[in-house]
Design an enzyme around this catalytic site. Structure first.
Site, short mmCIF file in Angstrom:
data_model
loop_
_atom_site.label_atom_id
_atom_site.label_comp_id
_atom_site.label_asym_id
_atom_site.label_seq_id
_atom_site.Cartn_x
_atom_site.Cartn_y
_atom_site.Cartn_z
N GLY A 284 -8.27 6.19 12.54
CA GLY A 284 -7.03 5.64 13.11
C GLY A 284 -6.37 4.71 12.12
O GLY A 284 -6.13 3.54 12.41
N CYS A 285 -6.05 5.24 10.96
CA CYS A 285 -5.66 4.41 9.80
C CYS A 285 -4.26 3.83 9.89
O CYS A 285 -3.88 2.99 9.07
CB CYS A 285 -5.80 5.21 8.52
SG CYS A 285 -4.70 6.66 8.43
N ILE B 27 -3.11 10.37 14.14
CA ILE B 27 -2.47 11.42 14.92
C ILE B 27 -0.94 11.23 14.91
O ILE B 27 -0.24 11.82 15.72
CB ILE B 27 -3.01 11.43 16.37
CG1 ILE B 27 -3.14 10.03 16.98
CG2 ILE B 27 -4.37 12.12 16.41
CD1 ILE B 27 -1.90 9.43 17.47
N CYS C 135 2.34 -8.86 26.68
CA CYS C 135 1.04 -8.80 26.00
C CYS C 135 0.68 -10.15 25.38
O CYS C 135 -0.48 -10.57 25.43
CB CYS C 135 1.04 -7.71 24.94
SG CYS C 135 1.02 -6.02 25.62
#
Length: 389
Positions: free
Chosen positions: A181-182, A204, A360
């Site tokens: 997941g770079c 992705i 958040c």
């Protein structure tokens, strides 16, 4: 548009925007336990602008609250502090509409992060556009929590975080590192530049892979547009920064098995992830609908279950309060850059993105969610692991 007027927020009376007195009294009583008033004078008070806001909240929970905000039906001068107070008082546990039951059941029983579905978040969220993210993030395009222990700026906090990871992994020149997941490759470029390692990154997101390749010329870095489950080769070190939140509890064990098979016997694996305090809680439905499709925060217990018999947990570091500062810095950058994107994305997107960032920030400030860095080894570090930080 980016500056909310305090006087404008407080210009309406409750009666002018609300007719159901019984529901109003219930909402006012609940909010009062968090120190929040309806149409009050504090910057974190909720200001009703249209009819039906409270009905939408009691009927649809946070989906109704978020969509009403996106529609301009309510405001709060300090949206971040509104959410901090709301979550600190656990008011989200007091309003549980029946219509959200299907969301809760699907999150619990279905695998929402299959190989096919895993690509959805890339298209919806990460492929918004590299120019957009470049305006919001630091120059290295690091879209995860910064480390603010000694930092004064977002750029410094992100570089300190990247260096912290490198030191925890005890990187040495010539090592080969897998980044699951770079993202845009901020860790890989930093590690290649300062620690002389080579890296393979999987993502992705087509936009991330394209940007990363363009900005990694001359460095020993490979970007792969690939699901993590397809990786099957050995590395000296593995890192995963801000990706485990997309894996889902049905796939936690599979994820750890992939990391186990790809890590050399004497290697180290660092997992950087947002986490939740309660195992049984379900993903926020508004975040799932508008921001991170199929996302699911893990608990400490779930991570423990996933690594059982595969890894030794050498170190666990929580600096979740630093995500509050990171998100507030992103929001300032976003609002400053908004005139460049307003015509393309529109007012509703602006309100959606602001709600995302500030809600958040409030959640981390309330310590409702955490940020963990785990360090794992396959066999246990001989003599014990020493955190190099």
């Amino acid at each position: 548009m980016n500056q909310i007027s305090s006087s404008a927020l407080r210009s309406s009376s409750p009666a002018s925007v609300f007719s159901n007195s019984r529901l109003y009294d219930t909402a006012a009583s609940l909010l009062a336990t968090a120190g929040i008033a309806i149409n009050g004078n504090a910057p974190w008070d909720i200001q009703l602008r249209q009819n039906g806001v409270l009905e939408r909240v009691f009927d649809q929970g946070n989906v109704g609250l978020g969509e009403a905000y996106m529609d301009g039906a309510w405001e709060a001068e300090r949206l971040d502090e509104f959410f901090c107070r709301l979550l600190r008082a656990r008011l989200d546990q007091q309003v549980k509409p029946v219509r959200l039951l299907a969301h809760a059941l699907s999150a619990k029983w279905l695998n929402l992060q299959t190989r096919r579905r895993a690509w959805q978040v890339g298209k919806v969220h990460y492929d918004l556009g590299n120019e957009f993210y470049a305006a919001m993030l630091d120059p290295r395009m690091t879209y995860t929590c910064g480390y603010w222990k000694g930092a004064k700026t977002l750029t410094a906090a992100q570089e300190d975080k990247l260096d912290l990871i490198c030191r925890k992994l005890d990187l040495r020149p010539g090592m080969r590192v897998l980044d699951i997941g770079c993202g845009w490759g901020s860790f890989m470029r930093f590690a290649a530049e300062y620690y002389q390692v080579s890296c393979v990154g999987v993502t992705i997101s087509r936009e991330q892979a394209q940007w990363g390749r363009e900005h990694s010329q001359g460095l020993p870095i490979e970007y792969r547009l690939q699901d993590y489950r397809e990786v099957d080769e050995r590395f000296d070190r593995i890192v995963s920064v801000g990706m485990f939140e997309h894996v889902g509890h049905k796939n936690h064990r599979t994820y750890m098995e992939v990391a186990h098979r790809c890590l050399k016997a004497d290697g180290l694996f660092l997992l950087h992830t947002i986490g939740k305090n309660v195992r049984a809680s379900v993903p926020d439905p508004w975040i799932d609908k508008y921001i991170f499709p199929n996302g699911a925060l893990p608990s400490i217990g779930q991570i423990g279950d996933a690594v059982d018999g595969l890894f030794v947990a050498e170190d666990l570091h929580n600096f979740g309060a630093d995500y509050d500062k990171t998100l507030m810095a992103w929001c300032r950058n976003f609002e400053a850059a908004w005139p460049r994107f307003s015509a393309q994305l529109g007012e509703r997107f602006y309100r959606m993105w602001r709600y995302y960032l500030l809600s958040c920030a409030g959640a981390f400030r309330a310590r409702d969610i955490q940020l963990w860095q785990w360090v794992f080894s396959r066999e246990g570090v001989t003599g014990g692991y020493r955190r190099l930080a």
